[in-house]
Design a protein around this motif. Structure first.
Motif, PDB file in Angstrom:
ATOM      1  N   LYS A   7       0.853  -1.192   0.000  1.00  0.00           N
ATOM      2  CA  LYS A   7       0.000   0.000   0.000  1.00  0.00           C
ATOM      3  C   LYS A   7       0.886   1.238   0.000  1.00  0.00           C
ATOM      4  N   ILE A   8       0.576   2.156  -0.884  1.00  0.00           N
ATOM      5  CA  ILE A   8       1.370   3.370  -1.056  1.00  0.00           C
ATOM      6  C   ILE A   8       0.488   4.564  -0.690  1.00  0.00           C
ATOM      7  N   SER A   9       1.012   5.449   0.114  1.00  0.00           N
ATOM      8  CA  SER A   9       0.259   6.647   0.503  1.00  0.00           C
ATOM      9  C   SER A   9       0.177   7.613  -0.669  1.00  0.00           C
ATOM     10  N   VAL A  10      -1.051   7.965  -1.022  1.00  0.00           N
ATOM     11  CA  VAL A  10      -1.303   8.951  -2.069  1.00  0.00           C
ATOM     12  C   VAL A  10      -1.834  10.196  -1.361  1.00  0.00           C
ATOM     13  N   LEU A  11      -1.260  11.348  -1.699  1.00  0.00           N
ATOM     14  CA  LEU A  11      -1.488  12.580  -0.947  1.00  0.00           C
ATOM     15  C   LEU A  11      -2.233  13.637  -1.757  1.00  0.00           C
ATOM     16  N   ASN A  12      -3.190  14.279  -1.104  1.00  0.00           N
ATOM     17  CA  ASN A  12      -3.906  15.397  -1.709  1.00  0.00           C
ATOM     18  C   ASN A  12      -3.595  16.666  -0.925  1.00  0.00           C
ATOM     19  N   TYR A  13      -2.840  17.574  -1.544  1.00  0.00           N
ATOM     20  CA  TYR A  13      -2.521  18.858  -0.927  1.00  0.00           C
ATOM     21  C   TYR A  13      -3.522  19.944  -1.339  1.00  0.00           C
ATOM     22  N   ASN A  14      -4.405  19.625  -2.264  1.00  0.00           N
ATOM     23  CA  ASN A  14      -5.361  20.611  -2.767  1.00  0.00           C
ATOM     24  C   ASN A  14      -6.411  20.918  -1.706  1.00  0.00           C
ATOM     25  N   GLU A  15      -6.878  22.134  -1.727  1.00  0.00           N
ATOM     26  CA  GLU A  15      -7.898  22.543  -0.767  1.00  0.00           C
ATOM     27  C   GLU A  15      -9.291  22.297  -1.319  1.00  0.00           C
ATOM     28  N   ASN A  16      -9.378  21.335  -2.213  1.00  0.00           N
ATOM     29  CA  ASN A  16     -10.656  20.878  -2.733  1.00  0.00           C
ATOM     30  C   ASN A  16     -10.601  19.352  -2.869  1.00  0.00           C
ATOM     31  N   ARG A  17     -11.760  18.779  -2.991  1.00  0.00           N
ATOM     32  CA  ARG A  17     -11.874  17.320  -3.100  1.00  0.00           C
ATOM     33  C   ARG A  17     -11.318  16.863  -4.449  1.00  0.00           C
ATOM     34  N   VAL A  18     -10.614  15.734  -4.436  1.00  0.00           N
ATOM     35  CA  VAL A  18     -10.114  15.126  -5.667  1.00  0.00           C
ATOM     36  C   VAL A  18     -10.648  13.695  -5.706  1.00  0.00           C
ATOM     37  N   SER A  19     -11.384  13.376  -6.763  1.00  0.00           N
ATOM     38  CA  SER A  19     -11.924  12.027  -6.929  1.00  0.00           C
ATOM     39  C   SER A  19     -11.219  11.356  -8.088  1.00  0.00           C
TER      40      SER A  19
END
Length: 161
Positions: A7-19
């Motif tokens: 399992k690899i950590s995937v990161l969202n730095y955006n201040e909005n939802r990413v689908s």
């Protein structure tokens, strides 16, 4: 070396939802980062990452990987120029402190979804009213946005040193 089941950590730095779709029948929705500094994280397998990569979420800088694994993961999914992917901080820095090279990076964006990240950063900075954003930078961003909306992939904006 990354194992197929790891399992690899995937990161969202955006201040909005990413689908993102991770298989033909499964999607993940990343919650927004509260501050743009501390990312939200979802662990994914390399197969899920490969599938998600079909939609350019990694190449366009919507999602990133943990620093300790990023080189290996980008290599596996075939993104060789991963070090040139613009982060939100890179975009903010280019807008606040424009340079010839930085602005060239912005106007060379060919994907309208990717350019929306630039516009979002610009509008956020503008409404924070902390920085004095150059009128020329604003014009460049708006002009490039209009070009992309009109399906003009290669810009007609010419920057001079």
């Amino acid at each position: 070396m990354i194992k197929e089941t790891e399992k690899i950590s995937v990161l969202n730095y955006n201040e909005n939802r990413v689908s993102v779709k991770v298989s033909p029948t499964e999607s993940y929705s990343f919650e927004p980062s509260l501050d743009g500094i501390n990312p939200t994280t979802i662990s994914m397998t390399i197969d899920q990452i490969r599938f998600a990569n079909n939609h350019n979420v990694f190449r366009n800088g919507f999602l990133f990987f943990d620093k300790s694994k990023e080189k290996d993961v980008y290599e596996i999914i075939g993104i060789s120029d991963w070090e040139n992917i613009l982060t939100n901080d890179d975009i903010r820095e280019i807008i606040i402190h424009p340079t010839f090279d930085g602005l060239n990076k912005l106007i060379s964006i060919k994907d309208d979804a990717m350019f929306e990240r630039v516009r979002a950063a610009y509008h956020k900075l503008k409404y924070e009213n902390i920085y004095d954003i150059s009128v020329r930078v604003a014009q460049i961003i708006e002009t490039r946005y209009k070009e992309l909306q009109n399906k003009k992939i290669h810009t007609s904006i010419v920057l001079e040193k």
